[in-house]
Design an enzyme around this catalytic site. Structure first.
Site, PDB file in Angstrom:
ATOM      1  N   ASP A  34       0.977  -1.045   0.037  1.00  0.00           N
ATOM      2  CA  ASP A  34       0.097  -0.022   0.122  1.00  0.00           C
ATOM      3  C   ASP A  34       0.815   1.237  -0.059  1.00  0.00           C
ATOM      4  OD1 ASP A  34      -2.314   1.247   0.129  1.00  0.00           O
ATOM      5  OD2 ASP A  34      -2.698   0.894   2.199  1.00  0.00           O
ATOM      6  N   HIS A  51       2.777   4.039  -8.847  1.00  0.00           N
ATOM      7  CA  HIS A  51       2.623   2.680  -8.923  1.00  0.00           C
ATOM      8  C   HIS A  51       3.806   2.165  -9.803  1.00  0.00           C
ATOM      9  CE1 HIS A  51      -1.162   2.746  -7.587  1.00  0.00           C
ATOM     10  NE2 HIS A  51      -1.756   3.403  -8.785  1.00  0.00           N
ATOM     11  N   LEU A 145      12.215 -19.255  -5.095  1.00  0.00           N
ATOM     12  CA  LEU A 145      11.354 -18.631  -4.628  1.00  0.00           C
ATOM     13  C   LEU A 145      10.042 -18.654  -5.172  1.00  0.00           C
ATOM     14  CD1 LEU A 145      10.461 -16.414  -2.206  1.00  0.00           C
ATOM     15  CD2 LEU A 145      10.947 -14.693  -4.038  1.00  0.00           C
TER      16      LEU A 145
END
Ligand code: V07
Length: 255
Positions: A34, A51, A145
């Site tokens: 966020d 963004h 990962l």
């Protein structure tokens, strides 16, 4: 120094934070990324620039998580509620997966990262779906990962899907209502093949879940920071790991 009786605090001011040992690593870290818009606003920049910076930070944190040998990193990239944002912002966000993958996919392949996605991809633009499917295909045999990206994801929608799947199995006489237990639900979640998150991080000072992994977070440790996502660095990630490790150690003493 009178205060330095605690063994985990460095006595010597010249020692750096890197000397603090992290010995307990969560298998699965989930992050609500966020504060991209607020980060931009603070700098007098358009939200979409936030963004874009947030996107670049995804790669940074994937590398950090990979070096700490975290097994699964789940990132909340786009929620089912994010469609309510202004059209031009949604359009920009819809292009970020392609943008991210065109820049970073070759590195991620080399780094043995396996990309996975959860959420309703069919509502995304065809070009976005193509880019994502290509990344899934190119990394499906990787063993490092797992980068699990929540795209057009909502936890309540996931639960609705679970209920539909159970109802369908009952209709087909594969299941009876009295056979339903937690496992019946676990098996039908988008994350059925993954361990539950050990640690949830939310950036930018908001203290809520926003429809993210409601079932899966039942036993998860939560860690919140005021840092905006584009400014969330290895330092903050390490603070979260340290807090997690201390909580686990306390449990250890009691059990
Ligand atoms: C998005 C950047 C991170 C902060 C949160 C909002 C903006 C990476 C992706 C992505 C998605 C799928 C994929 C690879 C990368 C992404 C959206 C937004 C919609 F396979 N960052 N990022 N997708 N942001």
């Amino acid at each position: 120094m009178a205060f330095n009786y605690w063994p985990f605090i460095n006595k010597n001011k010249t020692t750096t934070e890197k000397d603090t040992q992290i010995t307990v690593i969560p298998d699965h870290v989930a992050i609500i990324m966020d504060g991209n818009g607020r980060w931009a606003k603070q700098r007098g920049l358009p939200r979409i620039t936030g963004h874009k910076q947030g996107m670049d930070n995804v790669k940074q944190i994937v590398e950090v998580a990979n070096t700490y040998e975290v097994k699964v990193l789940t990132l909340y990239a786009f929620s089912t509620e994010n469609w309510k944002r202004p059209e031009q912002e949604v359009n920009f966000l819809m292009k970020l997966p392609q943008e991210f993958l065109s820049v970073y996919l070759p590195d991620l392949i080399k780094e043995n990262v396996k990309i996975e996605v959860i959420g309703h991809l069919e509502r995304l633009p065809k070009s976005t779906q193509k880019a994502i499917n290509n990344a899934l295909e190119k990394t499906k045999h990787n063993t490092g990962l797992i980068l699990n990206i929540a795209m057009n994801y909502g936890s309540r929608l996931e639960m609705v899907d679970v209920v539909k799947s159970i109802a369908e199995d009952i209709r087909l006489n594969k299941l009876t209502p009295d056979q339903i237990d937690e496992q019946t639900i676990n098996q039908r979640l988008y994350t059925s093949h993954l361990p539950e998150p050990d640690l949830l991080i939310r950036t930018s000072g908001e203290i809520r879940l926003s429809n993210f992994l409601l079932w899966q977070l039942a036993y998860t440790e939560f860690w919140f920071t005021d840092a905006y996502w584009p400014a969330f660095s290895e330092h903050e990630f390490k603070q979260a790991l340290l807090a997690y490790q201390q909580r686990k150690r306390r449990y250890g003493g009691l059990e």
